[in-house]
Design a protein around this motif. Structure first.
Motif, PDB file in Angstrom:
ATOM      1  N   GLY A   2      -6.354 -13.318   0.317  1.00 13.05           N
ATOM      2  CA  GLY A   2      -6.244 -11.911  -0.060  1.00 13.05           C
ATOM      3  C   GLY A   2      -7.279 -11.047   0.615  1.00 13.05           C
ATOM      4  N   ALA A   3      -7.152  -9.742   0.442  1.00 12.59           N
ATOM      5  CA  ALA A   3      -8.054  -8.771   1.070  1.00 12.59           C
ATOM      6  C   ALA A   3      -9.487  -8.981   0.582  1.00 12.59           C
ATOM      7  N   MET A   4     -10.429  -8.928   1.499  1.00 11.61           N
ATOM      8  CA  MET A   4     -11.842  -9.030   1.122  1.00 11.61           C
ATOM      9  C   MET A   4     -12.274  -7.796   0.341  1.00 11.61           C
ATOM     10  N   ASP A   5     -11.824  -6.621   0.761  1.00 16.69           N
ATOM     11  CA  ASP A   5     -12.101  -5.364   0.057  1.00 16.69           C
ATOM     12  C   ASP A   5     -10.804  -4.950  -0.626  1.00 16.69           C
ATOM     13  N   ARG A   6     -10.594  -5.480  -1.816  1.00 15.84           N
ATOM     14  CA  ARG A   6      -9.340  -5.244  -2.523  1.00 15.84           C
ATOM     15  C   ARG A   6      -9.144  -3.763  -2.856  1.00 15.84           C
ATOM     16  N   PHE A   7     -10.219  -3.078  -3.194  1.00 20.16           N
ATOM     17  CA  PHE A   7     -10.102  -1.674  -3.566  1.00 20.16           C
ATOM     18  C   PHE A   7      -9.570  -0.852  -2.397  1.00 20.16           C
ATOM     19  N   ALA A   8     -10.123  -1.083  -1.195  1.00 22.77           N
ATOM     20  CA  ALA A   8      -9.667  -0.345  -0.015  1.00 22.77           C
ATOM     21  C   ALA A   8      -8.214  -0.667   0.310  1.00 22.77           C
ATOM     22  N   ALA A   9      -7.828  -1.927   0.144  1.00 23.12           N
ATOM     23  CA  ALA A   9      -6.442  -2.316   0.405  1.00 23.12           C
ATOM     24  C   ALA A   9      -5.490  -1.628  -0.561  1.00 23.12           C
ATOM     25  N   GLU A  10      -5.854  -1.581  -1.838  1.00 22.12           N
ATOM     26  CA  GLU A  10      -5.019  -0.916  -2.834  1.00 22.12           C
ATOM     27  C   GLU A  10      -4.908   0.577  -2.525  1.00 22.12           C
ATOM     28  N   ALA A  11      -6.026   1.203  -2.178  1.00 23.35           N
ATOM     29  CA  ALA A  11      -6.014   2.641  -1.872  1.00 23.35           C
ATOM     30  C   ALA A  11      -5.117   2.936  -0.672  1.00 23.35           C
ATOM     31  N   ALA A  12      -5.189   2.098   0.364  1.00 25.13           N
ATOM     32  CA  ALA A  12      -4.349   2.309   1.549  1.00 25.13           C
ATOM     33  C   ALA A  12      -2.868   2.278   1.173  1.00 25.13           C
ATOM     34  N   ASN A  13      -2.486   1.323   0.349  1.00 28.74           N
ATOM     35  CA  ASN A  13      -1.087   1.223  -0.067  1.00 28.74           C
ATOM     36  C   ASN A  13      -0.649   2.426  -0.891  1.00 28.74           C
ATOM     37  N   LEU A  14      -1.498   2.868  -1.805  1.00 30.58           N
ATOM     38  CA  LEU A  14      -1.131   4.017  -2.636  1.00 30.58           C
ATOM     39  C   LEU A  14      -0.952   5.273  -1.792  1.00 30.58           C
ATOM     40  N   LEU A  15      -1.758   5.413  -0.740  1.00 31.61           N
ATOM     41  CA  LEU A  15      -1.649   6.591   0.118  1.00 31.61           C
ATOM     42  C   LEU A  15      -0.285   6.700   0.793  1.00 31.61           C
ATOM     43  N   VAL A  16       0.369   5.562   1.021  1.00 32.95           N
ATOM     44  CA  VAL A  16       1.664   5.583   1.716  1.00 32.95           C
ATOM     45  C   VAL A  16       2.818   5.204   0.795  1.00 32.95           C
ATOM     46  N   ASP A  17       2.591   5.312  -0.515  1.00 29.15           N
ATOM     47  CA  ASP A  17       3.658   5.109  -1.509  1.00 29.15           C
ATOM     48  C   ASP A  17       4.099   3.663  -1.653  1.00 29.15           C
ATOM     49  N   ASN A  18       3.301   2.717  -1.230  1.00 30.89           N
ATOM     50  CA  ASN A  18       3.616   1.311  -1.457  1.00 30.89           C
ATOM     51  C   ASN A  18       3.076   0.872  -2.813  1.00 30.89           C
ATOM     52  N   SER A  19       3.530  -0.273  -3.278  1.00 35.87           N
ATOM     53  CA  SER A  19       2.868  -0.926  -4.397  1.00 35.87           C
ATOM     54  C   SER A  19       1.457  -1.290  -3.966  1.00 35.87           C
ATOM     55  N   GLU A  20       0.499  -1.173  -4.890  1.00 36.21           N
ATOM     56  CA  GLU A  20      -0.876  -1.545  -4.544  1.00 36.21           C
ATOM     57  C   GLU A  20      -0.996  -3.020  -4.194  1.00 36.21           C
ATOM     58  N   LYS A  21       0.022  -3.805  -4.542  1.00 38.64           N
ATOM     59  CA  LYS A  21       0.005  -5.247  -4.265  1.00 38.64           C
ATOM     60  C   LYS A  21       0.640  -5.593  -2.918  1.00 38.64           C
ATOM     61  N   ASP A  22       1.082  -4.589  -2.180  1.00 34.95           N
ATOM     62  CA  ASP A  22       1.802  -4.843  -0.934  1.00 34.95           C
ATOM     63  C   ASP A  22       0.856  -5.357   0.154  1.00 34.95           C
ATOM     64  N   GLY A  23       1.439  -5.890   1.218  1.00 31.59           N
ATOM     65  CA  GLY A  23       0.655  -6.413   2.327  1.00 31.59           C
ATOM     66  C   GLY A  23       0.094  -5.316   3.213  1.00 31.59           C
ATOM     67  N   VAL A  24      -1.079  -5.552   3.758  1.00 25.32           N
ATOM     68  CA  VAL A  24      -1.743  -4.648   4.700  1.00 25.32           C
ATOM     69  C   VAL A  24      -2.306  -5.484   5.845  1.00 25.32           C
ATOM     70  N   LEU A  25      -2.743  -4.803   6.897  1.00 21.00           N
ATOM     71  CA  LEU A  25      -3.496  -5.501   7.944  1.00 21.00           C
ATOM     72  C   LEU A  25      -4.979  -5.357   7.649  1.00 21.00           C
ATOM     73  N   GLU A  26      -5.685  -6.477   7.583  1.00 24.81           N
ATOM     74  CA  GLU A  26      -7.139  -6.462   7.451  1.00 24.81           C
ATOM     75  C   GLU A  26      -7.733  -6.633   8.843  1.00 24.81           C
ATOM     76  N   MET A  27      -8.487  -5.626   9.294  1.00 27.98           N
ATOM     77  CA  MET A  27      -9.050  -5.599  10.642  1.00 27.98           C
ATOM     78  C   MET A  27     -10.569  -5.731  10.552  1.00 27.98           C
TER      79      MET A  27
END
Length: 328
Positions: free
Chosen positions: A31-56
């Motif tokens: 899972g994401a190392m910074d879970r809060f940032a991952a959740e925020a990114a998803n919410l910004l684009v109308d995804n579920s906060e549990k959705d997949g993101v790219l961790e860079m």
């Protein structure tokens, strides 16, 4: 409908909030190392906060989309740009907000000016089959994510439902707390094996300024500094490890277990980092410094509630902005 990887960055993987419920069977949570940032990114684009993101990590991806889409970058202070497919004009982009990207335009996420890990979310999400309920990449087991590995140049990541526009684009802005330079304070709850350490060892643990070593990774953050003295060694019968467990191996230098940690361990754990401070650890670069501060369970719960309130506020602000904005 895909995202095409031109350059993958230093270490980029697909992550979500982790593979929960399988540690008893020996599978790491990841899972994401910074879970809060991952959740925020998803919410910004109308995804579920549990959705997949790219961790860079440190250096972001360079990509293009074969459909118009909306993206958001959060976490470390990356320096993204977009190159217009038709004119070649390069435009700097803000982070922590939703941004439209046109078909064929090249998104270059740049490098991190501060922090370590950034998160790229795309509206509609990635069309990646979950493994044991999660898209998260486990590099050691070569499981999950995109073919169980970090991204490479030439990869084509399928998208689920690309969105060329979202309501209230102006209101899709996240304002994170500003990071302070210098030594970071990490709050911990003592135990579960703090009785293995002498009073001198505990005093060292809570007073020393530790530095992050270069061999830290997604599995654990290794620290350099004064060793923590035990009473009669640190070996225990192996037991479970949670994110934030602070192990003290025989050399006495703390190791903070993170997202890709093993499921059990045989070294005594002097303390456990509160959940809300794990994102701070995720953004510490090698050479960064920290000190530990003892807190109680009530403080940890209060911080978690504050985090949830902040994410809820982000959702509310987006909806409120849509009430006053017809389009943007």
């Amino acid at each position: 409908m895909s995202m095409h990887i031109i350059s993958p960055g230093m270490l980029t993987t697909v992550q979500d909030l982790g593979r929960c419920g399988y540690m008893a069977s020996g599978f790491q949570q990841s899972g994401a190392m910074d879970r809060f940032a991952a959740e925020a990114a998803n919410l910004l684009v109308d995804n579920s906060e549990k959705d997949g993101v790219l961790e860079m990590t440190m250096l972001g991806v360079k990509v293009y989309f074969d459909e118009d889409n909306v993206i958001a970058i959060t976490g470390a202070e990356f320096t993204p740009t977009v190159t217009d497919f038709e004119t070649g004009e390069v435009t700097e982009l803000p982070i922590n907000r939703a941004i439209r990207i046109k078909k064929g335009d090249v998104l270059d996420c740049g490098s991190a000016k501060s922090g370590l890990r950034g998160y790229l979310a795309v509206a509609g999400g990635f069309d990646i089959a979950p493994v044991m309920g999660s898209m998260s990449t486990n590099l050691k087991c070569k499981t999950g994510g995109f073919e169980g590995r970090k991204l490479r140049a030439g990869d084509v990541i399928p998208l689920r439902h690309p969105q060329g526009w979202l309501f209230s684009m102006v209101g899709r802005v996240y304002e994170p707390e500003k990071r302070t330079d210098g030594t970071v304070t990490i709050h911990v709850i003592p135990g579960p094996q703090d009785d293995y350490f002498s009073d001198k060892g505990k005093n060292t643990f809570y007073s020393e300024v530790y530095s992050v070593t270069a061999d830290s990774d997604r599995m654990g953050i290794k620290l350099d500094g004064a060793p923590v003295e035990s009473i009669d060694g640190v070996d225990i019968i192996s037991d479970g490890i949670v994110a934030g467990s602070v192990q003290i191996p025989s050399a006495g230098k703390p190791i903070i277990m993170m997202a890709d940690r093993q499921t059990t361990g045989g070294y005594a754990k002097i303390a456990t980092v509160i959940t809300s401070d794990l994102p701070l650890l995720a953004q510490l670069r090698p050479g960064g410094t920290l000190r530990f501060k003892k807190v109680d369970l009530q403080y940890a719960v209060k911080r978690i509630k504050a985090d949830k309130k902040a994410l809820k506020k982000l959702q509310t602000n987006i909806l409120r902005a849509d009430t006053f904005t017809s389009d943007s």
